[in-house]
Write an enzyme that holds these catalytic residues in place. Structure first.
Site, mmCIF file in Angstrom:
data_model
loop_
_atom_site.group_PDB
_atom_site.id
_atom_site.type_symbol
_atom_site.label_atom_id
_atom_site.label_comp_id
_atom_site.label_asym_id
_atom_site.label_seq_id
_atom_site.Cartn_x
_atom_site.Cartn_y
_atom_site.Cartn_z
ATOM 1 N N ASP A 1 24.234 34.560 41.492
ATOM 2 C CA ASP A 1 24.834 36.306 42.785
ATOM 3 C C ASP A 1 23.503 37.074 42.343
ATOM 4 O O ASP A 1 23.088 36.687 41.380
ATOM 5 C CB ASP A 1 25.699 36.507 41.444
ATOM 6 C CG ASP A 1 26.478 37.876 42.506
ATOM 7 O OD1 ASP A 1 26.233 38.081 43.443
ATOM 8 O OD2 ASP A 1 27.716 38.271 41.701
ATOM 9 N N ASP B 1 25.912 37.073 49.934
ATOM 10 C CA ASP B 1 24.196 37.526 48.811
ATOM 11 C C ASP B 1 25.382 36.588 47.686
ATOM 12 O O ASP B 1 24.811 36.354 46.225
ATOM 13 C CB ASP B 1 24.540 38.650 48.113
ATOM 14 C CG ASP B 1 25.871 39.280 47.677
ATOM 15 O OD1 ASP B 1 27.165 38.775 47.858
ATOM 16 O OD2 ASP B 1 25.814 40.204 46.584
ATOM 17 N N GLU B 2 25.712 35.183 47.393
ATOM 18 C CA GLU B 2 26.510 34.396 46.492
ATOM 19 C C GLU B 2 26.971 33.222 46.434
ATOM 20 O O GLU B 2 27.327 33.250 48.031
ATOM 21 C CB GLU B 2 27.800 35.497 45.983
ATOM 22 C CG GLU B 2 28.788 35.423 46.188
ATOM 23 C CD GLU B 2 29.855 35.989 45.648
ATOM 24 O OE1 GLU B 2 30.038 35.649 44.003
ATOM 25 O OE2 GLU B 2 30.769 37.497 45.639
#
Length: 459
Positions: free
Chosen positions: A23, A117-118
């Site tokens: 993350d 983003d993860e």
């Protein structure tokens, strides 16, 4: 091995843990800081800057003062009056996300992106090349920093639920005095996983939203440990059979969901809350075109096509209305999407004004298309050859009574992308890939004083 120099938490039971959850730390903010170093060490809010704007992401300096995602920007400004508010620019986030994905894929092909983003990584087949799971986690973290210049937090565990919680535990800590560095990597070994899991608030589990949380609190369940102590039949009575059984399993650390490489999202959408309610048909049309173009660009950037178009409006009294239509053929161009979205909006009562407008595409599938090749340079691939010259039709939004031209019929609109649609999209992608997204816009979404799109595109 870069991970070997770190003090690795966990023991021998952590060496071959299969799942990593990676993350990024304050992803949107840090991308903006890379673009503008003057933002470093200052409180930053990314999102809408208008009266009805919403926070998409906040720096840890702003979070220390209570700012968080989904908060109205006006409230965030009151909490953190020194913050710099930056309007979201998804083209930059997509570019950074693509570079990060390359790091993941250099370690394992089993990568499941959850958002820009993860992602989850299954590293069970990577130990021979990269070492133990903790070493792989540090390698990934270091490689992302070195190649992209951004920090991430990594959780290592036996399953997705525990890995996700572990990555949260590895993140920087928000203090009233400012952010403090986090662990960077948190490994949850098999021997400690229940103690680690049971200490969390129950709302930390996936699937525990406000309604479920209220029902669990009513039976004195506040932590995951409380959840584990409750008989399954009591949970079923509180939240239903399927959900109760699911939560009972999670509370015992049981989560057998595999990592799905290249997972396809359920939908791609974009919506806007306006500073001033829209009731002018031309302005509504322009905003529909702008949102459709943004969604179509994201489809192509991710190699996706869709068949179902959904539009959503929210009136000033917060009443919500939606309309949807499914095309017989997959599409991924703004012209097709704008045409259908505009027709759908036309079936709704907009005379009362529109506070929010949204456009979404679902029924997604992966697509191999020349249209998406224009942006392939983000992954180091060969760029598409320049398209042959042709006249660009910049106005993608067609009025309801217009002939749809190639690829459709006058009454029902397009049934998919025509060759002209694909050439136009290819040209737009090539121009934006070279010069930036803001260099070109569709006329109906960019021109005229007072048009909301002017705030984003300029003249």
């Amino acid at each position: 091995m870069s991970g070997a120099r770190h003090d690795l938490p966990g023991g021998s039971d952590s060496d071959e843990l299969p799942i990593l959850h990676v993350d990024m730390d304050a992803f949107y903010v840090e991308v903006e800081r890379k673009r503008d170093p003057a933002l470093n060490r200052r409180p930053v809010i990314v999102g809408g800057s208008g009266r009805r704007g919403v926070v998409a992401s906040a720096s840890y300096e702003a979070r220390a003062l209570g700012v968080h995602a989904a908060m109205p920007t006006s409230q965030a400004r009151r909490l953190c009056p020194t913050a710099v508010v930056v309007t979201s620019d998804f083209s930059g986030y997509i570019e950074a996300s693509s570079a990060i994905a390359e790091v993941f894929e250099s370690v394992t092909p089993h990568v499941e992106p959850i958002a820009l983003d993860e992602a989850f990584l299954d590293v069970s087949g990577a130990h021979r090349l990269f070492g133990t799971s903790p070493e792989i986690a540090w390698f990934v973290r270091d490689a992302v920093r070195e190649s992209v210049g951004l920090d991430c937090s990594v959780g290592v565990a036996s399953n997705k639920t525990l890995a996700k919680l572990a990555s949260v535990a590895a993140k920087p800590t928000v203090r009233s005095t400012g952010p403090e560095p986090g662990l960077g990597v948190r490994v949850v070994g098999v021997a400690e996983q229940l103690d680690f899991l049971w200490a969390h608030r129950v709302e930390a589990l996936w699937g525990v939203g406000p309604v479920t949380l209220r029902r669990l609190n009513e039976i004195d369940v506040f932590t995951v440990g409380d959840l584990a102590d409750k008989p399954e039949e009591q949970l079923v009575a509180a939240v239903g059979a399927a959900h109760g059984a699911h939560l009972a399993a999670l509370a015992q650390g049981i989560d057998d969901r595999p990592v799905h490489p290249g997972g396809i999202p359920r939908s791609v959408s974009h919506e806007e809350t306006f500073e001033t309610d829209l009731d002018d048909p031309d302005l509504i049309r322009g905003e529909t075109v702008r949102l459709a173009d943004a969604v179509a660009s994201r489809l192509r950037a991710n190699g996706l096509s869709g068949r179902t178009v959904t539009v959503k409006i929210r009136h000033p009294d917060f009443a919500m209305r939606t309309r949807a239509h499914t095309l017989p053929e997959p599409f991924q161009t703004g012209r097709t999407l704008a045409h259908v979205a505009h027709r759908l909006v036309g079936t709704l009562d907009t005379s009362r004004g529109i506070r929010l407008l949204g456009v979404a595409v679902s029924n997604l599938s992966e697509t191999v298309s020349a249209v998406s090749v224009a942006g392939a340079g983000l992954r180091g691939e060969n760029r598409a050859e320049s398209p042959e010259p042709f006249q660009l039709a910049f106005d993608l939004g067609l009025p309801p009574d217009a002939e749809s031209g190639p690829g459709g019929d006058a009454h029902h609109g397009p049934t998919g992308d025509s060759e002209l649609d694909r050439k136009l999209a290819e040209a737009l992608d090539a121009i934006r890939s070279r010069f930036g997204r803001a260099v070109i816009a569709h006329g109906s979404a960019a021109l005229g004083d007072g048009v909301p799109g002017e705030r984003r595109w300029g003249r």
